[in-house]
Design an enzyme around this catalytic site. Structure first.
Site, mmCIF file in Angstrom:
data_model
loop_
_atom_site.group_PDB
_atom_site.id
_atom_site.type_symbol
_atom_site.label_atom_id
_atom_site.label_comp_id
_atom_site.label_asym_id
_atom_site.label_seq_id
_atom_site.Cartn_x
_atom_site.Cartn_y
_atom_site.Cartn_z
ATOM 1 C CB SER A 123 5.688 2.636 -10.395
ATOM 2 O OG SER A 123 6.971 3.021 -9.840
ATOM 3 C CG HIS A 127 2.510 0.178 -6.792
ATOM 4 N ND1 HIS A 127 3.245 0.289 -6.166
ATOM 5 C CD2 HIS A 127 3.370 1.504 -7.759
ATOM 6 C CE1 HIS A 127 4.491 1.172 -6.041
ATOM 7 N NE2 HIS A 127 4.565 2.163 -7.139
#
EC number: 3.4.21.105
Length: 346
Positions: A201, A253
């Site tokens: 991610s 993230h």
């Protein structure tokens, strides 16, 4: 703005301007092609200059992630340690043999155990800092917690990465992917100490971040600039919002996004074109390409911030500093408590 830039924009039809003809297709956001001459076939994706490279690195990344997941399931071998799961349920899909998944109460994402992930290189603060296993900052981005986790990330990688690789080539996109993944791992390690983390991610958010900075640094060759910016910001905010759910590593993230955002200014700037005044330009005179002063400024500023950020973050990490001590509210980036869940153990 120079008169020449306005003249060129006025000569281009809506179709020729690339992203303006794409509507809200989130997966096709990207820079329009560099025009060699204004033509009727410069639509984004169809012009040869917008697809100068054949995408092979991103598909290889997808294959590598799938292979690593299969290896992780083979090493996990749920049936072999079935006795330890007797009180928590049976292995899922036992017809797969040693590739069967952990009981859903152990791993609801249909994947291996946390012990297996840890053994294969998952990100864990104590091992990175106390045991000096810095290689986990890289290996964790190739591991996934389950089929659902793997599928979601690989679909995103295909939709975002292939388009970017076709436009900018495998070297630049590969650098952004890997450095963004490492940047996400570093920030995650600074703030999370009581759990392991895996997944691509951070690298994927790096690609999103690079798309945003690419829009800014190549601003003058876009039409419908505000529509493109709002669409991309909407996609980014939705994905960031998902990160505040429990057990989602939003620090990876954020770290990946910031790294990719800075790398976009460094690696994805396009030469801007200068259209000479038509009264002084003989027919058939080719366009001039050049970088604008603001692009050089953004390049230099981003390079300095990127290097400084990595140096400071790595020094803090390997000194054992806790990022939460320097940012009291940052834990809300990972989990926001509600009536439906608590964040005490996150």
């Amino acid at each position: 703005m120079a008169v020449g830039d306005d003249d060129l924009e006025n000569r281009m039809s809506a179709k020729d301007r690339g992203i303006g003809s794409r509507g809200g297709d989130r997966n096709r956001i990207g820079p329009p092609p560099l025009p060699v001459a204004v033509s009727s076939s410069t639509e984004f994706g169809d012009n040869a200059l917008s697809s100068r490279w054949t995408s092979w690195l991103v598909p290889m990344f997808v294959v590598a992630n799938v292979v690593v997941f299969v290896v992780a399931m083979f090493v996990n071998n749920c049936p072999k340690h079935f006795e330890s799961h007797r009180l928590r349920g049976h292995c899922v899909a036992r017809f797969l043999g040693r590739l069967s998944f952990e009981p859903l109460r152990t791993n609801p994402l249909f994947g291996p155990s946390s012990h297996t992930l840890e053994k294969l290189g998952a990100l864990e603060w104590s091992k990175v800092v106390e045991k000096k296993e810095g290689w986990r900052l890289l290996t964790c981005i190739w591991l996934h917690a389950g089929v659902i986790h793997l599928g979601a990330n690989m679909l995103s990688l295909i939709f975002i990465g292939i388009r970017l690789e076709q436009q900018f080539g495998f070297v630049r996109i590969g650098v952004i992917y890997l450095l963004s993944g490492i940047g996400g791992s570093i920030l995650s390690s600074l703030f999370i100490r009581n759990s392991i983390s895996v997944g691509a991610s951070g690298a994927l958010f790096g690609l999103l971040g690079s798309m945003l900075s690419e829009l800014f640094t190549n601003w003058t060759i876009y039409s419908n600039k505000i529509a493109a910016l709002l669409t991309l910001l909407f996609v980014i905010l939705i994905n960031m919002a998902i990160g505040i759910l429990p057990h989602v590593d939003n620090f990876a993230h954020v770290g990946g996004f910031v790294t990719g955002f800075l790398l976009g200014f460094i690696l994805l700037a396009r030469p801007q074109f200068k259209w000479l005044a038509r009264v002084h330009m003989p027919q058939g005179t080719p366009l001039r390409y050049k970088y604008k002063p603001y692009q050089y400024l953004l390049w230099l500023l981003s390079l300095v911030l990127l290097i400084a950020g990595f140096v400071v973050a790595l020094l803090m990490l390997f000194r054992g500093e806790n990022g939460n001590d320097h940012c009291r509210w940052c834990h809300y980036l990972r989990c926001v408590p509600t009536s439906s869940w608590r964040c005490d153990d996150i």
